[in-house]
Design a protein around this motif. Structure first.
Motif, short mmCIF file in Angstrom:
data_model
loop_
_atom_site.label_atom_id
_atom_site.label_comp_id
_atom_site.label_asym_id
_atom_site.label_seq_id
_atom_site.Cartn_x
_atom_site.Cartn_y
_atom_site.Cartn_z
N ALA A 79 0.82 -1.21 0.00
CA ALA A 79 0.00 0.00 0.00
C ALA A 79 0.85 1.26 0.00
CB ALA A 79 -0.94 -0.01 1.20
N ASN A 83 0.97 4.07 -2.99
CA ASN A 83 0.70 5.49 -2.74
C ASN A 83 1.81 6.37 -3.29
OD1 ASN A 83 -1.77 6.40 -0.96
ND2 ASN A 83 -1.19 4.38 -0.22
N TYR A 128 -4.09 -7.40 -5.25
CA TYR A 128 -3.77 -6.39 -4.24
C TYR A 128 -3.18 -5.14 -4.92
CZ TYR A 128 -4.68 -9.35 -0.18
OH TYR A 128 -5.29 -10.11 0.79
N PHE A 131 -5.91 -3.06 -6.31
CA PHE A 131 -6.62 -2.38 -5.22
C PHE A 131 -5.79 -1.23 -4.66
CE2 PHE A 131 -6.94 -1.88 -0.59
CZ PHE A 131 -8.21 -1.33 -0.51
N TYR A 132 -4.52 -1.49 -4.34
CA TYR A 132 -3.69 -0.45 -3.73
C TYR A 132 -3.56 0.77 -4.63
CZ TYR A 132 -2.10 -3.85 -0.18
OH TYR A 132 -2.04 -4.74 0.85
N SER A 134 -5.55 1.70 -7.12
CA SER A 134 -6.85 2.35 -7.30
C SER A 134 -7.25 3.12 -6.05
CB SER A 134 -7.91 1.31 -7.66
OG SER A 134 -7.57 0.62 -8.84
N ARG A 135 -7.00 2.51 -4.90
CA ARG A 135 -7.35 3.16 -3.64
C ARG A 135 -6.53 4.43 -3.43
NH1 ARG A 135 -8.77 5.75 -0.38
NH2 ARG A 135 -9.56 5.38 1.73
N ALA A 138 -8.10 7.07 -5.76
CA ALA A 138 -9.53 7.34 -5.59
C ALA A 138 -9.84 8.69 -4.93
CB ALA A 138 -10.20 6.20 -4.82
N ILE A 181 -15.65 -0.69 -8.12
CA ILE A 181 -15.19 0.70 -8.21
C ILE A 181 -16.14 1.51 -9.09
CG2 ILE A 181 -13.35 2.19 -9.08
CD1 ILE A 181 -11.37 -0.08 -8.36
N ASP A 184 -19.32 2.17 -7.03
CA ASP A 184 -19.13 3.03 -5.87
C ASP A 184 -18.76 4.46 -6.24
OD1 ASP A 184 -19.68 0.90 -4.22
OD2 ASP A 184 -17.61 0.58 -3.57
#
Length: 306
Positions: A79, A83, A128, A131-132, A134-135, A138, A181, A184
């Motif tokens: 993560a 970032n 993962y 997800f990481y 995209s998160r 976001a 995604i 949401d």
């Protein structure tokens, strides 16, 4: 660079962009005006090693053609480092408009021989990682009321393949992640779509080809260059596809497919409810004609590339 301004002013991250599909997507994004973060840890297909060279070479190719790009060697599988990839775009370009989740590794093994490490490594990078990344993007997409995700899925997950339980599970998971995604974040004008690419690359080059049928399939694959995937990826990041979200596409040489998503096929009803015996005597016989075969991707896409 191209005169087209399809992506002018946009900042896009492409992961796994040091070679293959990711490289061609990064080059195509830049050719249409995007400023690109070329992310690649420079590892082997099994995830070992770290070499800044591949990402930097793509950056230099983009700059030589008059575009803007910066290299990132942070891993998508954690993560904090994911970032950092998004932060690279913010630091250098002041914004982030698109994320292409392309990074991947393979550790192919028949399921009954697959180790926990082989399972975990592939899930971490593909699922993962998607997800990481995209998160991390976001909140920025939400704040600016717009953005686009393009995730690489695979027919290995959508249809099936031998010796790829880890990869298949991750890639089908990516398709579900993309749909979630899209649901949401639709209120913030954020789109999320998937591409299942058919392309000969370093990764597909490692797929086992023991039988004559598999060897012939590999030869067909070699006709499908990574550059064939890039036009759809560029289009999905641009503003002209603001109404396209939650879809799964496949690209196979000069063909673009829209892939179906799971829906009920057939139903049976028993007003008295079901017992194991009536399931066996009524339900399964009634449904059997609609059962799916144990298809592999090559069984469904069985014709030569067009």
């Amino acid at each position: 660079m191209s005169n087209s301004n399809l992506l002018d002013g946009k900042a896009v991250v492409v992961t796994g962009a040091g070679g293959g599909i990711g490289r061609d997507i990064a080059l195509a994004m830049a050719a249409r005006g995007a400023r690109v973060v070329v992310n690649d840890i420079g590892a082997s297909l099994s995830g070992e090693g770290n070499d800044a060279g591949p990402a930097q070479q793509v950056v230099e190719a983009i700059r030589a053609a008059g575009g803007e790009a910066v290299a990132s060697t942070d891993s998508v599988s954690e993560a904090a480092s994911a970032n950092a990839v998004i932060q690279t775009a913010l630091d250098h370009f002041g914004r982030i408009d698109g994320v292409v989740n392309n990074a991947g590794i393979l550790r192919d093994r028949f399921f009954h021989k697959m180790s926990v490490d082989e399972w975990d490594a592939v899930l971490r990078v593909h699922l993962y990682g998607a997800f990481y990344m995209s998160r991390a993007a976001a909140p920025h997409f939400k704040a600016q009321d717009g953005g686009a995700f393009v995730h690489m899925t695979s027919t290995s997950g959508l249809i099936g393949n031998l010796g790829q339980a880890n990869y298949s599970a991750a890639k089908l998971g990516v398709a579900a992640l993309s749909k979630s995604i899209a649901l949401d974040m639709q209120r913030f004008n954020v789109r999320s779509n998937c591409i299942a690419p058919f392309a000969w690359s370093r990764m597909t080059g490692s797929v086992p080809a023991d039988s004559e049928e598999e060897k012939q399939r590999v030869e067909r694959f070699k006709q499908m260059t990574p550059a064939k995937i890039a036009p759809l990826a560029v289009a999905l990041v641009g503003d002209a596809t603001a109404d396209v979200s939650g879809q799964i596409f496949a690209v196979r040489n000069n063909e673009i497919f829209l892939i179906s998503q799971p829906r009920p096929v057939r139903s049976v009803h028993n007003s008295d409810g079901w017992t194991p015996e009536t399931v066996l005597s009524q339900a399964l016989p009634a449904l059997r004609a609609s059962f799916h075969h144990l298809d592999k991707s090559a069984d469904v896409f069985c014709w030569d590339p067009i």
